[in-house]
Write a protein that holds these residues in place. Structure first.
Motif, PDB file in Angstrom:
ATOM      1  N   SER A  75     -19.073   5.496  -2.531  1.00  0.00           N
ATOM      2  CA  SER A  75     -18.701   4.087  -2.681  1.00  0.00           C
ATOM      3  C   SER A  75     -19.894   3.159  -2.894  1.00  0.00           C
ATOM      4  N   LEU A 174     -10.824   3.770   0.622  1.00  0.00           N
ATOM      5  CA  LEU A 174     -11.022   2.313   0.448  1.00  0.00           C
ATOM      6  C   LEU A 174     -10.146   1.483   1.369  1.00  0.00           C
ATOM      7  N   ASP A 175      -9.249   2.145   2.114  1.00  0.00           N
ATOM      8  CA  ASP A 175      -8.469   1.448   3.140  1.00  0.00           C
ATOM      9  C   ASP A 175      -9.294   1.201   4.403  1.00  0.00           C
ATOM     10  N   GLY A 181     -17.244  -1.673  -0.021  1.00  0.00           N
ATOM     11  CA  GLY A 181     -16.272  -2.111  -1.022  1.00  0.00           C
ATOM     12  C   GLY A 181     -14.828  -1.937  -0.582  1.00  0.00           C
ATOM     13  N   HIS A 182     -14.620  -1.918   0.745  1.00  0.00           N
ATOM     14  CA  HIS A 182     -13.264  -1.835   1.338  1.00  0.00           C
ATOM     15  C   HIS A 182     -12.313  -2.834   0.646  1.00  0.00           C
ATOM     16  N   LYS A 183     -11.069  -2.423   0.465  1.00  0.00           N
ATOM     17  CA  LYS A 183     -10.124  -3.274  -0.267  1.00  0.00           C
ATOM     18  C   LYS A 183      -8.766  -3.326   0.422  1.00  0.00           C
ATOM     19  N   THR A 184      -7.993  -4.335   0.078  1.00  0.00           N
ATOM     20  CA  THR A 184      -6.601  -4.329   0.511  1.00  0.00           C
ATOM     21  C   THR A 184      -5.843  -3.351  -0.398  1.00  0.00           C
ATOM     22  N   GLU A 187      -5.382  -4.874  -3.842  1.00  0.00           N
ATOM     23  CA  GLU A 187      -6.622  -4.850  -4.649  1.00  0.00           C
ATOM     24  C   GLU A 187      -6.891  -3.442  -5.164  1.00  0.00           C
ATOM     25  N   TYR A 188      -6.786  -2.474  -4.243  1.00  0.00           N
ATOM     26  CA  TYR A 188      -7.096  -1.111  -4.655  1.00  0.00           C
ATOM     27  C   TYR A 188      -6.037  -0.569  -5.623  1.00  0.00           C
ATOM     28  N   LEU A 191      -6.748  -1.793  -9.033  1.00  0.00           N
ATOM     29  CA  LEU A 191      -7.995  -1.220  -9.562  1.00  0.00           C
ATOM     30  C   LEU A 191      -7.783   0.255  -9.928  1.00  0.00           C
TER      31      LEU A 191
END
Ligand code: AHR
Length: 511
Positions: A75, A174-175, A181-184, A187-188, A191
């Motif tokens: 990441s 990414l959760d 760069g963690h995302k909701t 968002e993920y 992407l």
């Protein structure tokens, strides 16, 4: 005495054994790459720096596919750093593991190593600090034959032929708030959808894994998968699962039963995938890539090791999570493999994390030896012997009580039937801490004609459940012949010692 009756019917099968179920994982983390698979100058290293002793053990372990280069590492990773002349590659800070990454080992080296090891490459792209552009560039670099900017760069870097990488992970965990760069989930999900589209426009033949939950305890577990797949269902082929198990508060009985947790976790993810499929009126089926699983003492890492690593400052390949595995760990790993195999119709890929040194079946010392940990054995045997069709077993077992799961089957099993070679491979664990297990196997539609081999892993003589293999005593825990196994009145009978994992291979003919 614990007792179990296992009924096998050759017509009751689950799926062909997905060979990618026996995957592993190499991350740029600790000493997995550096002084693990790669150590120029080691007496056993070849001219490329690949440790031949480690390679030999990898071949014996038998993984079919290896995920690379992370994990949390990916990441923040710039894949371009790891290609081109080695002396021009940048040294970077890897924030995920508080380590200096030299980039002496990168994509070309890994692909070459994988070829040598006979494993398929599963490549992860960075969707933490990067996005669509860098991911599609990497697919072009790896898989396009030539005549474009990125493919010609690969050729100039020494690889005339494309790497032809089929399996790609769309980021990692990414959760998780710890992830760079963690995302909701929204968002993920978006992407992942757009990155998948762009990667497939470069190479339509690739298979894509979307990131699922980092573990079953995540507060977003369930809703994460649902949201991500609602965005990206049509663009991806798999959703990932990760799970690490450990013994807590000296509760060995619950630890030995963690396969129950894995079963429920997988069933929950299948239900979520299928709910999205139904609601979205999708025709295709998304399956599971369980691309990180193992036993790992995460409390030790979180309580001490993470702080110690930071306090020690930035270093190259520090020792990190080099867990030493004992008998109980090996029995649990056996049962986790049973769970994966029993779900082989939907779990199509699985990667034990990791391969060398970092929570690994293989250990190596810098300048020193390499050896097999206890958990090496169930993996090696199942990777080799689980062939043909997965059988749907009926197991009627005595119960053993656990604090975490209540009463569970003391005997846990999985099996395969390989018609081509006429063999049944039966994998059985006795989870009872004190009682031996008497197992009877009834075959329907097949007759066992001989026991080809019967082996068991349990507490070694003079040892206890903490017995383990270490540098100066490398073969303390391993497989030994299972003496109490035979065929009587058409049924197979075996007695398993308490806390043990066994593999019995039968010659079988159609009855
Ligand atoms: O395998 C070790 C780490 O565990 C990986 O980097 C990460 O994905 C997971 O949390």
């Amino acid at each position: 005495m614990t007792r179990a009756r296992i009924t096998i019917d050759r017509d009751f099968t689950i799926a062909d054994v997905p060979r990618r179920l026996f995957g592993s994982f190499v991350e740029h983390m600790g000493r997995c790459v550096y002084t693990g698979i790669f150590e120029p100058g080691h007496p056993q290293a070849d001219e490329r720096g690949f440790r031949r002793d480690v390679l030999q053990l990898v071949k014996e372990l038998g993984p079919t596919v290896v995920r690379y280069p992370g994990g949390n590492f990916v990441s923040g990773y710039l894949w371009e750093d790891g290609v081109g002349p080695v002396d021009q590659r940048p040294r970077r800070l890897d924030g995920a593991w508080h380590t200096i990454e030299t980039n002496a080992f990168g994509l070309h080296e890994f692909v070459e190593w994988a070829g040598e090891a006979g494993v398929e490459v599963m490549e992860a792209v960075n969707l933490g600090t990067r996005g669509v552009e860098e991911a599609r560039a990497l697919v072009e670099y790896a898989n396009h034959p030539g005549g474009t900017y990125w493919s010609d760069l690969r050729r100039r870097n020494g690889a005339a032929d494309p790497f032809d990488i089929r399996l790609w992970c769309l980021g990692n965990e990414l959760d998780g708030p710890w992830q760079i760069g963690h995302k909701t989930a929204h968002e993920y999900g978006r992407l992942a959808q757009e990155t998948a589209k762009a990667m497939r426009l470069v190479d339509p033949t690739i298979e894509l894994v979307a990131v699922g939950s980092s573990n079953r305890q995540m507060p977003t577990f369930g809703t994460w998968e649902h949201t991500v797949l609602t965005h990206a269902y049509e663009e991806v082929d798999y959703i990932s699962m990760h799970a690490y198990y450990q013994e807590r508060d000296g509760d060995a009985a619950s630890f030995l039963a963690e396969g129950v947790d894995m079963d429920a976790f997988i069933d929950g993810v299948i239900a979520t995938i299928d709910a999205v499929k139904a609601a979205g009126k999708h025709r295709k089926q998304v399956d599971i890539s369980f691309d990180e699983w193992n036993v790992w003492d995460q409390d030790r890492y979180n309580d001490h090791e993470a702080r110690e690593i930071e306090a020690a400052g930035w270093r190259e390949h520090p020792r990190l999570i080099e867990d030493t595995y004992d008998v109980a760990d090996a029995v649990v790993v056996g049962t986790l493999l049973h769970s994966l195999l029993r779900h082989g119709d939907r779990v199509r890929i699985a990667n034990q994390a990791q391969l060398v040194n970092v929570i690994a079946p293989i250990r190596s010392e810098e300048g020193g030896p390499a050896w097999r940990q206890s958990i090496f054995w169930p993996f090696a045997r199942m990777a080799r012997l689980a062939q043909g069709r997965i059988l749907r077993l009926a197991v009627d077992s005595s119960q053993t009580s656990t604090r975490k799961f209540g009463d569970v089957d003391a005997i846990d099993a999985a099996a395969t039937w390989d018609e081509a070679s006429g063999t049944i491979a039966l994998f059985v664990a006795n989870r009872s801490l004190e009682e031996a297990g008497d197992v009877t196997v009834d075959l329907r539609g097949l007759a066992a004609t001989a026991i080809r081999s019967a082996e068991v892993l349990t507490v070694p003589e003079g040892g206890d459940r903490r017995s383990a293999n270490v540098a100066d005593d490398q073969d303390r825990v391993g497989l030994v012949p299972l003496r109490d196994a035979g065929i009587a009145d058409g049924a197979v009978r075996a007695t398993l010692p308490p806390m043990s994992w066994a593999v019995i291979v039968l010659d079988a003919a159609t009855a």
